[in-house]
Design an enzyme around this catalytic site. Sequence first.
Site, PDB file in Angstrom:
ATOM      1  N   ASP A  82       0.990  -0.946  -0.168  1.00  0.00           N
ATOM      2  CA  ASP A  82      -0.106   0.423   0.008  1.00  0.00           C
ATOM      3  C   ASP A  82       0.885   1.218   0.565  1.00  0.00           C
ATOM      4  OD1 ASP A  82      -2.660   1.556  -0.112  1.00  0.00           O
ATOM      5  OD2 ASP A  82      -2.263   1.761   2.511  1.00  0.00           O
ATOM      6  N   HIS A  83       0.244   2.619  -0.548  1.00  0.00           N
ATOM      7  CA  HIS A  83       1.259   3.359  -0.783  1.00  0.00           C
ATOM      8  C   HIS A  83       2.197   3.627  -0.735  1.00  0.00           C
ATOM      9  CE1 HIS A  83      -2.685   6.195  -0.314  1.00  0.00           C
ATOM     10  NE2 HIS A  83      -2.846   5.131   0.746  1.00  0.00           N
ATOM     11  N   HIS A 208      -9.965   4.663  -0.955  1.00  0.00           N
ATOM     12  CA  HIS A 208      -8.967   5.112   0.071  1.00  0.00           C
ATOM     13  C   HIS A 208     -10.041   5.573   1.509  1.00  0.00           C
ATOM     14  CE1 HIS A 208      -5.004   4.498  -1.316  1.00  0.00           C
ATOM     15  NE2 HIS A 208      -6.106   3.048  -2.073  1.00  0.00           N
ATOM     16  N   ASN A 230     -10.027   0.021   1.155  1.00  0.00           N
ATOM     17  CA  ASN A 230      -9.098   0.008   2.165  1.00  0.00           C
ATOM     18  C   ASN A 230      -9.582   0.076   3.752  1.00  0.00           C
ATOM     19  OD1 ASN A 230      -7.269  -0.018  -0.093  1.00  0.00           O
ATOM     20  ND2 ASN A 230      -6.177   1.317   0.088  1.00  0.00           N
ATOM     21  N   SER A 232      -7.539   0.136   7.572  1.00  0.00           N
ATOM     22  CA  SER A 232      -6.715   0.345   8.457  1.00  0.00           C
ATOM     23  C   SER A 232      -6.968   0.179   9.949  1.00  0.00           C
ATOM     24  CB  SER A 232      -5.434   1.173   7.234  1.00  0.00           C
ATOM     25  OG  SER A 232      -4.065   1.210   8.447  1.00  0.00           O
ATOM     26  N   THR A 233      -6.807   1.663  10.119  1.00  0.00           N
ATOM     27  CA  THR A 233      -7.099   2.749  11.016  1.00  0.00           C
ATOM     28  C   THR A 233      -8.082   2.082  12.161  1.00  0.00           C
ATOM     29  OG1 THR A 233      -6.296   4.893  10.663  1.00  0.00           O
ATOM     30  CG2 THR A 233      -7.521   4.793  12.255  1.00  0.00           C
TER      31      THR A 233
END
Length: 303
Positions: A82-83, A208, A230, A232-233
């Site tokens: 990712d990124h 995202h 996505n 994540s957090t």
Amino acid sequence: MTLVSSTPMLKEARKSGYGIVAFNIHSFDMLYSVAEAAAELDAPVIIQTTVGTVQNLGPDSIVKTARAAAEKFHVPMALHLDHCTDLDVIIQCIRAGYTSVMIDASMHPFEENIRLTNQVMDIAKYIDVNVEAELGKVGGVEDNIVVSDKDAEKAVPAECKEFIERTSVPTLAPAIGTAHGIYSGDPDIDFDRIAEIASLVDEPLVLHGGSAIPEDDVKQCIALGMAKMNVSTELKNAYSEAIKEHFLEAPDSLDPRKYLAKAKDVAKELAKSKMILVGCAGKAPEIKEKAYSNEYKLDSLQV
């Protein structure tokens, strides 16, 4: 089933009107919590790592663990970087066995973004590795990439079309008003912009900043053409909060097997809720049949 490229699964998801969740993991038990969630729901899934996690755990170890999970649970599973802004790291991860990579050149002018994306495409297009690129600037913090609210920019639909025509990138993450991290209020998602971009390109679009977006907003994004979301957090926070809660309740209980098991279970339930939300639960058999009828392996990549 070994690790697979996310390109066919995302194409099938967009065509069929559902989404596939990509979870950023930061440890091997987080990886297994997501893999178990996918297996219990019979869902395709994408495991993601940031550059920081690659540096912490090592690309070879991540690939070996992800392959073991894919083979154990037998669901379509991709492994995505990712990124990433560094071509050397992208090549390192592809050599290790990653099946999807993101070249994030969104901080550069349009022409430079195209040039850098084509550098990655020149490598990945010959070996069935998915490539994701970004247009516009998604706000918030993702690993070491920080974009302030004032610098966040939404993607221009006509540029999305031109970008894909000039790069042939198979997945595109257009900035549409979401942000990385947890929102302080409801996100300002530009649904009209998503619809216009989706009307101009056939490729799967990527959402995202998927943590804690209201469920109705997620469903609308998926219906408009976002095939990958996505998370994540929200996953990281749920995992960490479970460990904190363990020590608040039992400060002298220091057995890692106990507090990590609790964290893993909480993360798994969160992952399952996101898979159900985007509509990919139960889609693994369909993905295997339609997208991976001739299963390929990435064991002998030469990059």
